[in-house]
Design a protein around this motif. Structure first.
Motif, short mmCIF file in Angstrom:
data_model
loop_
_atom_site.label_atom_id
_atom_site.label_comp_id
_atom_site.label_asym_id
_atom_site.label_seq_id
_atom_site.Cartn_x
_atom_site.Cartn_y
_atom_site.Cartn_z
N LEU A 245 24.80 -55.70 24.17
CA LEU A 245 24.49 -57.10 23.89
C LEU A 245 23.63 -57.25 22.63
CD1 LEU A 245 23.77 -58.35 27.52
CD2 LEU A 245 25.81 -58.75 26.16
N GLU A 246 22.67 -56.36 22.44
CA GLU A 246 21.79 -56.46 21.29
C GLU A 246 22.53 -56.21 19.97
OE1 GLU A 246 18.77 -57.34 20.82
OE2 GLU A 246 17.54 -57.01 22.60
N ALA A 439 19.47 -64.21 26.58
CA ALA A 439 19.31 -65.54 25.99
C ALA A 439 19.22 -65.45 24.48
CB ALA A 439 18.07 -66.21 26.56
N GLY A 440 18.49 -64.45 23.98
CA GLY A 440 18.41 -64.27 22.54
C GLY A 440 19.76 -63.97 21.92
N CYS A 441 20.57 -63.15 22.60
CA CYS A 441 21.91 -62.84 22.09
C CYS A 441 22.81 -64.08 22.08
CB CYS A 441 22.54 -61.74 22.93
SG CYS A 441 21.67 -60.17 22.86
N VAL A 442 22.78 -64.84 23.18
CA VAL A 442 23.61 -66.05 23.26
C VAL A 442 23.16 -67.06 22.22
CG1 VAL A 442 24.25 -68.00 24.73
CG2 VAL A 442 24.15 -65.70 25.69
N LEU A 443 21.86 -67.21 22.04
CA LEU A 443 21.35 -68.16 21.05
C LEU A 443 21.77 -67.75 19.65
CD1 LEU A 443 19.57 -70.70 20.95
CD2 LEU A 443 17.63 -69.21 20.50
N GLN A 444 21.78 -66.46 19.38
CA GLN A 444 22.22 -65.97 18.07
C GLN A 444 23.69 -66.30 17.83
OE1 GLN A 444 22.19 -61.67 17.61
NE2 GLN A 444 21.59 -61.85 15.46
N LEU A 448 25.10 -68.96 14.93
CA LEU A 448 26.05 -68.55 13.89
C LEU A 448 27.33 -69.38 13.94
CD1 LEU A 448 26.60 -66.50 11.62
CD2 LEU A 448 27.63 -65.00 13.35
N ASN A 449 27.85 -69.60 15.14
CA ASN A 449 29.10 -70.36 15.26
C ASN A 449 28.92 -71.81 14.84
OD1 ASN A 449 30.46 -68.12 16.19
ND2 ASN A 449 30.24 -68.61 18.35
#
Length: 519
Positions: A245-246, A439-444, A448-449
């Motif tokens: 994920l990271e 949450a940090g991964c999803v927010l990233q 970007l999208n």
């Protein structure tokens, strides 16, 4: 049985061993007083320092890269391995704390954490630094479960909720204060102090723990029932999943064979791990606890709350940096507006929830509603906003954040049998750590999208209009406006998530009473 049921016997050195009951501790060693209070403060400092360390190195990574000659790819691995080992340690630390005693294990973990941090700037190459950060992640991740264990075991019913409130500081005060602290160290002290800043408070924490917490006997006989299969399945499974994920965004997710192996392999190992945990006599995770509605709801809601809390830190920081050109230190006041008042707001919320006539489910709903309100106001952001425009949003979060976290701690620890306390700690801390990372991964990904979407739409609308600037200035303006629109979108998403969590409350938790009332 309410939270008050988790008394002195709930987290004794041998309580997780259902087949090996712990001896009753002496009254002198466990009676609450100045020494126990000092020990609790020491563990709280240790946990906060651990969180500060991760935030500082994230913010300071460009300086660390330049000073140590580290490439961008290696720097992402440095952050990923620390996160992976930290979250993994949270899953297994409660067992270790029960076996070796809370005091011994906390002191050993903190000592290793400080020593590894002191050595990091002297690493001769990136491979040695990677090893040091990996080991430091294990040591730092072992600390948060100890805080919940100490609070539940040693604090009397009347003030136990205040101890859990101290744990809540790691979710409210810690992240908001860590970013300004990071900026200060990098700006004024040098990149080495990104690693060394843990040492002063860490040593103080060790002194408090060594003097304050009683020394329980070793319970080495618990190794006869040690869950070796669970460790060999769960530890690599968690590490692989977190690494996947990271690093997924940088490596284009499933287009990368390594990410496919990490995520698919990690999920597969964790499935086997939980199958093993279901029938093991002394597991690391007691799956049967998820039948308790309050605990299951608290864990589910915790993931959503941490998503919102992370977003309301990241969105203004990113906006001010990209649109207004703020340096990290210039965004610090926005974070401190939320962080410092937590030291007052959180005890007030605890005092409210400690009243028998107050239903913590209503407190949770109001807290989530205030978070939704703050995010809804934030969605009106424009390119003219500066630091001062965010102060109003942050002021709402001062009271909203503890109102959203304290009830979850009550729900997670209420209604449990005494021997289930360590298992609840393992669940809560692991879900907390994993949810914050995810949450940090999803927010990233969302950021970007949405930036790509808005950039494309703005370019299509502008076309060849002669009324707009050309060249680099136009590209800069388009990027700024895309960031503004993305920030607005993210705030709306967070408001929607907070409202969704409110909708779940009537269908999930049941009424519980605070420890004072239960006693």
């Amino acid at each position: 049985m309410g939270v008050g049921g988790l008394g002195v016997t709930s987290l004794t050195a041998g309580s997780p061993g259902i087949l090996t009951p712990a001896p009753a501790p002496t009254t002198a060693s466990t009676a609450f007083g100045l020494r126990i209070f000092t020990g609790l403060v020491g563990v709280l400092l240790a946990v906060l320092v651990s969180g500060f360390n991760e935030n500082v190195t994230k913010v300071a990574m460009p300086d660390i890269r330049g000073a140590m000659g580290i490439g961008y790819d290696d720097s992402t691995w440095l952050l990923a391995v620390y996160s992976a080992t930290s979250i993994s340690a949270m899953a297994f630390a409660p067992w270790c704390g029960a076996t070796f005693s809370l005091r011994r294990f906390t002191l050993c973990a903190m000592g290793a954490f400080l020593l590894l941090g002191a050595l990091c700037p002297f690493a001769p190459n990136v491979n040695v630094l990677m090893l040091l950060r990996t080991l430091q992640g294990f040591a730092g991740g072992a600390l948060p479960p100890m805080l919940m264990s100490v609070a539940l075991r040693f604090l009397p019913p009347g003030i136990r909720l205040y101890g859990l409130g101290g744990y809540a500081l790691t979710a409210t005060f810690g992240p908001s204060f860590g970013t300004p602290l990071s900026a200060w160290w990098v700006e004024y002290a040098g990149w080495q102090w990104a690693f060394w800043q843990v040492i002063p408070l860490g040593l103080l924490a060790m002194l408090c723990v060594a003097w304050g917490l009683p020394l329980d006997p070793l319970r080495l006989e618990r190794f006869k029932q040690f869950d070796w299969r669970g460790l060999l399945l769960g530890l690599p499974g968690l590490i692989m999943l977190v690494l996947g994920l990271e690093l997924g965004q940088r490596l284009n997710w499933f287009e990368s064979g390594m990410i496919r192996i990490f995520i698919v392999g990690g999920v597969s190992l964790l499935v086997l791990f939980f199958i093993n945990e279901w029938s093991h006599p002394l597991p690391f995770f007691k799956l049967q606890l998820l039948k308790i509605r309050n605990l299951a709801h608290a864990l589910l809601t915790l993931g959503g709350v941490l998503f919102v809390l992370l977003a309301v830190i990241k969105i203004p920081s990113s906006y001010l940096a990209q649109v207004q050109g703020y340096r990290p230190l210039e965004t610090a006041p926005v974070m401190l507006v939320v962080a410092l008042p937590q030291l007052i707001a959180l005890p007030l919320v605890v005092a409210l929830c400690n009243l028998r006539r107050v239903d913590c489910r209503w407190v949770l709903a109001i807290g989530l509603g205030l978070l939704a309100l703050a995010c809804g106001i934030g969605s009106q952001v424009t390119s003219l906003w500066s630091r001062e425009n965010f102060y109003g949003l942050q002021a709402i979060q001062i009271i909203a954040q503890p109102m959203a976290v304290i009830p979850l701690l009550m729900l997670a620890t209420g209604g449990l049998n005494p021997a289930d306390g360590p298992f609840a700690s393992a669940w809560f801390n692991t879900v907390k750590g994993f949810s914050a990372m995810a949450a940090g991964c999803v927010l990233q990904v969302l950021t970007l999208n949405r930036e790509h979407f808005h950039s494309t739409m703005l370019v299509d609308r502008l076309g060849n209009s002669p009324l707009v600037s050309e060249g680099a200035d136009l590209a800069h303006r388009i990027h700024q406006q895309a960031v503004v629109l993305t920030s607005s979108d993210l705030y709306l998403y967070m408001a929607g998530l907070a409202l969704l969590l409110i909708v779940l409350i009537p269908f999930g938790p049941t009424r519980i009473y605070p420890p004072r009332a239960a006693s």
